[in-house]
Design a protein around this motif. Sequence first.
Motif, PDB file in Angstrom:
ATOM      1  N   ILE A   1       0.843  -1.214   0.000  1.00  0.00           N
ATOM      2  CA  ILE A   1       0.000   0.000   0.000  1.00  0.00           C
ATOM      3  C   ILE A   1       0.877   1.263   0.000  1.00  0.00           C
TER       4      ILE A   1
ATOM      5  N   LYS B   1       2.652   1.798  -3.689  1.00  0.00           N
ATOM      6  CA  LYS B   1       1.865   2.346  -4.813  1.00  0.00           C
ATOM      7  C   LYS B   1       2.047   3.863  -4.960  1.00  0.00           C
ATOM      8  N   PRO B   2       1.827   4.678  -3.898  1.00  0.00           N
ATOM      9  CA  PRO B   2       2.035   6.130  -4.087  1.00  0.00           C
ATOM     10  C   PRO B   2       3.511   6.537  -4.124  1.00  0.00           C
TER      11      PRO B   2
ATOM     12  N   TRP C   1       2.388  -1.667  -6.905  1.00  0.00           N
ATOM     13  CA  TRP C   1       1.952  -2.379  -5.684  1.00  0.00           C
ATOM     14  C   TRP C   1       3.010  -3.407  -5.274  1.00  0.00           C
TER      15      TRP C   1
END
Lengths: 236, 47
Positions: free
Chosen positions: A103, A106-107, A112
Amino acid sequence: MAQAAQNKTRGRKLLGASALLSVLAGLYFGLIEAPPDAYQGNAQRIMYLHIPSILTAYLSFFIVFIGSCLFLWKREKRDDILASSAAEIGVLFTALTILEGSIWGKPTWGVWWTWDARLTLTAILLLIFIGYLMLRSLIEDETRAAVCSAVLGIIGFLDIPLIHMSVYWWRTLHQPPSILRPDKMPWENIHPSMLIALAVNFAAFILLYFYLLSLRFHVGEMEEEAKTRKLYRGSL
Amino acid sequence: MSGWGFVFLAYGIVWLALLLYLFFLKRRARRVEKELAALRSSAVKKN
């Protein structure tokens, strides 16, 4: 004997209450008190879960290692119960570590999942200990299951130094450690406000871990007693 | 999804998973306690 059991239950309740309070403190420090990271923004707050989770998983598999060695040496059922209890909780914390990392990835990384050395070795660690739990349920002979899983528990633990050193040995996407570094002290790397949030969350995870372990060990001991009593009743 | 969205997703999954594990562990403990109490009382009756 009843007094000792009562004291154990009281101790476990106290541990549970301390874990709950420290988890609430961890949420406050991680989500409110700590500032957002200059580069990663708020996504960095996931690290207040990710680092304590993996360190708790390492601790859990160290307990599996110790319990397994003691079982192979002394053949006492208590050591096997301790090792298997720690393995079950270690699997949970490792799976959570991978999820949190995914999680956060991803950013931050834009993906992922990637087949990075540290990520892959952590996934292997998870698979080894899922195998450990499956092995215990598949082998009918309990002593043989305990011996086989103890051997696998010892081998599985050897993956942890590989995970830790992987960021030095291979060119990886995963950054080198920020806390456990031989050249710098933790407070030289991280701003104190972030270090406090990390320390509080780490304490919360450790307290929660020991609460879960004591409860799981207690269940294991009771199941063993029930099994022995059923066998005794059946032999009469 | 914003940075906070990822944060809440991670925190939500972690604490839900840990609470669920604790719930199942407590339920398992209660079940074994009951079974053990029944076994102990039947052993006392036999004696």
